[in-house]
Design a protein around this motif. Structure first.
Motif, PDB file in Angstrom:
ATOM      1  N   HIS A 189     -15.040 -22.504   9.786  1.00  0.00           N
ATOM      2  CA  HIS A 189     -14.474 -23.802  10.126  1.00  0.00           C
ATOM      3  C   HIS A 189     -13.580 -23.711  11.361  1.00  0.00           C
ATOM      4  N   THR A 190     -13.515 -24.814  12.087  1.00  0.00           N
ATOM      5  CA  THR A 190     -12.610 -24.893  13.228  1.00  0.00           C
ATOM      6  C   THR A 190     -11.578 -25.986  12.978  1.00  0.00           C
ATOM      7  N   ARG A 247     -15.532 -33.966   6.969  1.00  0.00           N
ATOM      8  CA  ARG A 247     -14.091 -33.945   6.700  1.00  0.00           C
ATOM      9  C   ARG A 247     -13.593 -35.332   6.351  1.00  0.00           C
ATOM     10  N   SER A 295     -19.275 -19.294  13.490  1.00  0.00           N
ATOM     11  CA  SER A 295     -18.673 -20.612  13.650  1.00  0.00           C
ATOM     12  C   SER A 295     -19.707 -21.726  13.646  1.00  0.00           C
ATOM     13  N   GLY A 296     -19.421 -22.798  12.954  1.00  0.00           N
ATOM     14  CA  GLY A 296     -20.326 -23.934  12.945  1.00  0.00           C
ATOM     15  C   GLY A 296     -20.398 -24.607  14.295  1.00  0.00           C
ATOM     16  N   VAL A 297     -19.282 -24.647  14.986  1.00  0.00           N
ATOM     17  CA  VAL A 297     -19.199 -25.396  16.236  1.00  0.00           C
ATOM     18  C   VAL A 297     -19.765 -24.626  17.420  1.00  0.00           C
ATOM     19  N   THR A 308     -10.678 -21.136  15.230  1.00  0.00           N
ATOM     20  CA  THR A 308     -11.940 -20.996  14.520  1.00  0.00           C
ATOM     21  C   THR A 308     -11.831 -19.802  13.582  1.00  0.00           C
ATOM     22  N   GLU A 332     -21.716 -31.221  17.898  1.00  0.00           N
ATOM     23  CA  GLU A 332     -21.223 -30.338  16.843  1.00  0.00           C
ATOM     24  C   GLU A 332     -19.856 -30.803  16.350  1.00  0.00           C
ATOM     25  N   HIS A 392     -20.308 -33.592  14.086  1.00  0.00           N
ATOM     26  CA  HIS A 392     -20.887 -33.130  12.828  1.00  0.00           C
ATOM     27  C   HIS A 392     -19.860 -32.449  11.942  1.00  0.00           C
ATOM     28  N   THR A 393     -18.824 -31.889  12.519  1.00  0.00           N
ATOM     29  CA  THR A 393     -17.790 -31.279  11.683  1.00  0.00           C
ATOM     30  C   THR A 393     -16.797 -32.323  11.201  1.00  0.00           C
TER      31      THR A 393
END
Lengths: 236, 236
Positions: free
Chosen positions: B86-87, B140, B18-20, B59, B132, B135-136
């Motif tokens: 992605h979340t 988007r 997960s990115g987050v 997620t 985070e 940043h996501t």
DNA sequence: ATCCAGATATGACCACCGTCATAACCAGGC
DNA sequence: GCCTGGTTATGACGGTGGTCATATCTGGAT
């Protein structure tokens, strides 16, 4: 000088009317007061170009700014509009990217110019500011998705209705007879937002005008019967 | 059970990809491990409906999810697609709003279900997580503006080209002959994204196929000559 | 005052694409 | 095996709306 220009606002006034900075106190506020400064942009003036390095964010005190995406051939699409209290260029500055969109004033505009370095410091040191940044991004993302949906689906008249209603909703000044859009947009601007041509925009608007649904003067648009425009979306 | 389903991933695996959550440590990570749980959604299954109260964020570990806006008449528009790592539902949960978009799995999908309460606690206590989240959001928002611009401007063929190129860019698997879009999208899905009809989408794609620009199998799309599609945007 | 650029307005033409109809094809269920 | 529903595919028709051309109107500059 400029007959339509409003007087230059103080830095404090800019901060007080801002969604992002209003709650800021202590040292953060001090630094803002000393290191940020007030700037002016005339109608049509470019505040920054897409792709250029992000050197500052702009917090609007008075006036309106359109955020434009320019394609290869030169065709432009207005993807968002910011008004008094809004801050633009925030994400680019905080993330250290170049501006993704071109910012152009659509009316005489006074704004607070916050240098990128300062903005990043404030963002990193002040937890309150981070929350505020997120709170300003959320509605923008929602608005973007909303417009995407409305733009893809349906006929031009429906798209124009959506755009006009959104504008009246976001920047409308209500009075007895109707709601006047405070942003001085030309037909060409509206066309850019609805993804159509100036001619079609004019045709549709004058049709609405004849029906008594809207009233138009040069660069000014008043919605008299929003329900009628809403109907344009449902039907068909 | 499901022949196409990948094996159920562990919570740790979900977090790592997960990115987050990847950088999360200490107590935050502990709580995630104990209070979050892995869930599964089959192709076509709705993970949540737009307008419903946001009870959890998702997620993605494997599979793809489309985020859809449904209009009054029932017409749907796909405004975003999320893949592994992605979340989704993050903003709604953190801000305490209802979901703005409907989330539908487009392939068998394993995901980490993080309850809203937990997510809010983590967000408020962990400064790293806030960063985070921002940043996501940034990419988007950019992607949304990007698609808005591409969708408003130009003909259907150009719009479809944009959609396909974006998909190949975001979710493409490269190999000698070309780039295959990993998301199993039907022509109808593509039409929903490009704002056109299934018929037109089929016509355009089979034209491209005859030109040797793309290759198609059921629910699978391979871009052979991206330059040719790019040209479709420039010309005219 | 005059001049000019930008904004608003309207008409004619026709390509594009949405709508409807019809059909072949494929996967899964029983 | 058969049947069913979703996906892919192709044709015909008609209207929307983009393109081009032309004209008037308005506000600002000199």
């Amino acid at each position: 000088m400029q007959p339509h220009a409003i007087d230059r606002p103080s830095i404090v006034a800019c901060i007080e009317h801002s969604g992002v900075f209003r709650k800021l106190a202590g040292e953060s506020r001090e630094r803002l007061l000393t290191e940020a400064f007030v700037a002016y942009a005339d109608r049509g003036e470019v505040i920054w170009f897409a792709g250029s390095e992000s050197r500052f964010s702009a917090t609007l005190a008075s006036g309106y700014v359109k955020l434009v995406r320019t394609a290869a051939q030169g065709t432009a699409v207005t993807v968002d509009i910011a008004g008094p209290g809004h801050t633009i260029g925030l994400l680019a500055v905080v993330e250290g990217h170049s501006y993704p969109l071109t910012a152009i004033a659509v009316s005489p505009t006074w704004y607070l110019k916050v240098p990128a370095g300062l903005m990043r410091d404030l963002y990193n040191s002040d937890g309150l500011l981070r929350d505020e940044v997120l709170h300003t991004m959320a509605p923008r993302l929602r608005r973007a998705h909303d417009m995407m949906a409305r733009l893809t689906l349906g006929k031009v008249e429906q798209r124009l209705a959506s755009v006009v209603l959104l504008l009246a909703d976001s920047f409308g000044v209500r009075h007895e007879t109707g709601t006047t859009v405070a942003v001085p947009l030309t037909r060409s601007d509206l066309a850019e937002m609805a993804g159509t041509t100036v001619e079609t925009t004019i045709r549709v608007l004058s049709r609405w005008s004849k029906q008594g649904w809207v009233e138009m003067r040069r660069r000014h648009l008043t919605v008299l019967q929003p329900e009628a425009l809403l109907d344009r979306n449902e039907s068909d």
